[in-house]
Design an enzyme around this catalytic site. Sequence first.
Site, short mmCIF file in Angstrom:
data_model
loop_
_atom_site.label_atom_id
_atom_site.label_comp_id
_atom_site.label_asym_id
_atom_site.label_seq_id
_atom_site.Cartn_x
_atom_site.Cartn_y
_atom_site.Cartn_z
N LYS A 1 -43.90 -18.80 51.26
CA LYS A 1 -44.88 -17.77 50.93
C LYS A 1 -45.11 -17.60 49.42
CE LYS A 1 -45.05 -14.89 55.03
NZ LYS A 1 -43.95 -15.33 55.92
N GLU B 1 -50.23 -5.62 53.06
CA GLU B 1 -49.38 -5.07 54.10
C GLU B 1 -48.22 -6.05 54.29
OE1 GLU B 1 -52.09 -6.85 54.74
OE2 GLU B 1 -51.16 -8.42 55.96
N SER C 1 -39.89 -24.04 56.82
CA SER C 1 -40.67 -23.09 56.00
C SER C 1 -39.84 -22.06 55.25
CB SER C 1 -41.70 -22.38 56.87
OG SER C 1 -41.09 -21.77 57.99
C1 LIG Z 1 -44.12 -15.68 57.25
C2 LIG Z 1 -43.38 -16.89 57.67
C3 LIG Z 1 -43.90 -17.83 58.59
C4 LIG Z 1 -45.20 -17.61 59.30
O1 LIG Z 1 -46.33 -17.69 58.52
P1 LIG Z 1 -47.34 -18.92 58.55
O2 LIG Z 1 -48.52 -18.39 57.82
O3 LIG Z 1 -47.64 -19.23 60.00
O4 LIG Z 1 -46.68 -20.05 57.89
C5 LIG Z 1 -43.18 -18.97 58.86
N1 LIG Z 1 -41.98 -19.20 58.30
C6 LIG Z 1 -41.43 -18.32 57.42
C7 LIG Z 1 -40.11 -18.64 56.84
C8 LIG Z 1 -42.11 -17.15 57.08
O5 LIG Z 1 -41.55 -16.30 56.21
#
Ligand SMILES: *Cc1c(COP(=O)(O)O)cnc(C)c1O
Length: 400
Positions: free
Chosen positions: A95, A117, A384
Amino acid sequence: MRKTDFGPMPDENGYFGNYGGQEIPPHLKKAMDDICESYLEIREKKEFWNELEYLYKYYVGRPSPVYHSRRLSEKIGGAQIYLKREDLNHTGAHKINHCLGQALLAKYMGKTKVLAETGAGQHGVALAAACALVGIKCEIHMGTVDIKKEHPNVTKMKILGATVIPVSRGTATLKDAVDSAFEEYLKDPDNFIYAIGSVVGPHPFPMMVRDFQSIVGKEARAQFLEITGKLPDYVMACVGGGSNAMGIFTAFLEDESVHLIGVEPAGLGLHTPDHAATITKGSPGVIHGFKCYLLQDEKGNPLPVYSIASGLDYPGVGPQHSYLKDLKRVEYASVDDNECLDAFITLSRTEGIIPALESAHAVAYAMKLSPSLGKDVNILVNLSGRGDKDADFVAKKLKL
Ligand SMILES: *Cc1c(COP(=O)(O)O)cnc(C)c1O
């Protein structure tokens, strides 16, 4: 980073095929068009990308490595599993990539306050860090139910200098926080800017957030070629709104040999109402100012959704994913809470990497597919984020 590194979409009205656009009242359209105009302006400026690339490298710690998880691959059998380590980024997930981009844009536009938000608080923390760094005020709206549940993130946002506004109306969760933050934004759209946490919302946000995230796939493609001498056979990522998935998919869209798979949360099961598998089970509709696949009732209202990973429980999904689904360029699959928990523990205990519950969905699907594939087949998973935030919850749930 050049313009040509991004996806070719959307058209000038913000449509990816039939999806996206600006489903918003006229007074909001002007504010969105201003943001779009400024973004298209800085998108052409070398200094902007130089600044962003500098921060990616020295602040976020990019490039994040591509790691061959040999022990996991061996344990599961079949294909070789590689991880793109977005969990190693500063603030712990992908993010930060789009929060920095949006904070720099806010500063370029001379805005005085960035509004957003947050549900679980991940977007709020990444944005608060980016705003602290850029030197701009940050105000995060959050449901009181979520504030109780995600207290460590609330504390972090405050330490980082953000104002956290508790929202107690309605169900006091994410949707109410969106409404509240938007109301504040509408009080002064000339001086405020809204920062969206995924590839969702009205044009230009799905395009902008994708562009800022596309660094993930750009790095991963080059790294993978360097390590293995070829492209991966599969690339997988979890899909909530879809930003980490678009981030890694964008670089591979033109590589026909690369099978792209988005993994949605099946929650307690696709046969129950407790899931958030938007593309798998939804139909075209409108939410938060754009068209996409949507989990909706007969009247077109978004349905309540659920996932063990709170970052994935959104009833809509990015417009470009909706389009890629119809084009059949990306396949969308789903894994349930139990498969996610199994992947969370298995990755932790074979590789010493604790994944975010969101990311564990992508790992789980790789584990599911791998045994049917040959040893020479390669899977690249976008990891992610890291799982520190989920550790206590999982330990309690599994009585560890
Ligand atoms: C917020 C988040 C997601 C989901 O968001 P996407 O926009 O679908 O990528 C996925 N993995 C992590 C670690 C997150 O913090």
